[in-house]
Scaffold this motif. Structure first.
Motif, PDB file in Angstrom:
ATOM      1  N   ILE A  41      89.715  93.448  46.924  1.00 21.40           N
ATOM      2  CA  ILE A  41      90.637  92.559  47.643  1.00 21.40           C
ATOM      3  C   ILE A  41      91.960  92.468  46.885  1.00 21.40           C
ATOM      4  N   TYR A  45      95.785  93.260  48.156  1.00 18.32           N
ATOM      5  CA  TYR A  45      96.963  92.397  47.984  1.00 18.32           C
ATOM      6  C   TYR A  45      98.121  93.192  47.397  1.00 18.32           C
TER       7      TYR A  45
ATOM      8  N   TYR B   7      94.586  94.262  59.666  1.00 18.14           N
ATOM      9  CA  TYR B   7      94.291  93.294  58.605  1.00 18.14           C
ATOM     10  C   TYR B   7      93.556  92.084  59.162  1.00 18.14           C
ATOM     11  N   SER B  11      89.927  90.729  58.191  1.00 21.52           N
ATOM     12  CA  SER B  11      89.718  89.360  57.746  1.00 21.52           C
ATOM     13  C   SER B  11      88.643  88.676  58.581  1.00 21.52           C
ATOM     14  N   ILE B  44      93.000  86.852  52.825  1.00 13.91           N
ATOM     15  CA  ILE B  44      93.496  88.157  53.283  1.00 13.91           C
ATOM     16  C   ILE B  44      94.405  87.972  54.489  1.00 13.91           C
ATOM     17  N   SER B  48      98.475  88.815  54.635  1.00 15.50           N
ATOM     18  CA  SER B  48      99.007  89.819  55.554  1.00 15.50           C
ATOM     19  C   SER B  48     100.014  89.189  56.523  1.00 15.50           C
TER      20      SER B  48
END
Lengths: 170, 100
Positions: A41, A45, B7, B11, B44, B48
């Motif tokens: 993760i 990022y 994304y 998520s 996340i 994004s």
């Protein structure tokens, strides 16, 4: 093309690793897979130009929270737990609830309209550096929430000590 | 350029996996780790959104979410330790004193 490939790798790894975290019967294995998951993760990022958040993800999540989990898992003697049934008997209904919710959320994504873009474009953040831009925002506009966050941490420290200590005398 | 929908779908998928773990697993530590998984899924999506809308406020929110997650982990693990001290188990089906 390369970007899609990168994202595909990270997405695939994150989903497989989170499935592994949820399905392992031994909590120590779960914690180890979760460590790998948090690193992936953090990589995602970095891919999104959030290097400070990636560093915090590694330091706080992988470095502090998971070590705390590992300590607790090793502290408790869970040897006989492993022989018990690990999964609730009603797991198919949970699966249908979760799958239905996933379908609803992904269907709602189709009608999403992006709002106006803000002032922090990639070039602006790059000229100022991400940490500096985030720090400016955090210490001016979000100063009061920042103070509340410190209070939350203080309460957590005191509460953890009070909850976990043995009674001195009953 | 990777579209934002990818994304958000990732998520959502991670969030649902965490929720599935929370609903089905009976070991209290793994249930707790599922909650952390859900918080990460939200992070996340926040990062994004922040990237695609060119705004840093999402990063500030992620900062606070991580703070609260750390506090929650400390308190929750302390509760687990004191529960284990009383009941000698981490299996949630054994903890049914408050069942109505």
């Amino acid at each position: 093309m390369l970007q899609q490939l990168f994202f595909g790798y990270y997405a695939f790894a994150i989903i497989i690793l989170s499935l592994l975290v949820v399905t392992r019967s031994n909590p120590v294995h779960s914690v180890m897979w979760m460590l790998l998951l948090f690193f992936h993760i953090a990589g995602l990022y970095l891919f999104l130009n959030a290097e400070f958040i990636a560093a915090i993800q590694v330091i706080v999540y992988a470095g502090a929270i998971l070590v705390l989990f590992l300590f607790v898992v090793l502290l408790l003697n869970l040897r006989e737990e492993l022989s018990l049934r690990q999964v609730a008997g009603s797991w198919p209904s949970a699966f249908f609830i979760v799958a239905g919710l996933f379908v609803v959320v992904t269907a709602a994504l189709g009608s999403y309209v992006p709002g106006p873009v803000g002032a922090y474009s990639i070039a602006a953040v790059r000229s100022e550096t991400h940490v500096k831009a985030l720090g400016k925002l955090l210490y001016t506009e979000y100063l009061f929430p920042f103070e509340i966050a410190s209070l939350v941490l203080l309460v957590a420290v005191v509460g953890a000590v009070v909850l976990a200590k043995r009674k001195l005398r009953s | 350029m990777v579209p934002l929908h990818w994304y958000l779908t990732l998520s959502a998928a991670v969030f649902m996996i965490g929720m599935f773990g929370f609903l089905t697993r009976r070991n209290i530590i793994i249930m707790f780790m599922s909650v952390e998984l859900m918080l990460n899924a939200v992070n996340i999506s926040l990062v994004s959104f922040s990237h695609y809308l060119q705004d840093l406020r999402g990063h500030v929110l992620v900062f606070f979410v991580i703070t609260v997650a750390a506090a929650e982990a400390a308190i929750g693990l302390a509760i687990i330790i004191s529960l284990f001290r009383n009941k000698q188990t981490a299996h949630v089906d054994e903890m049914n004193e408050m069942k109505g």
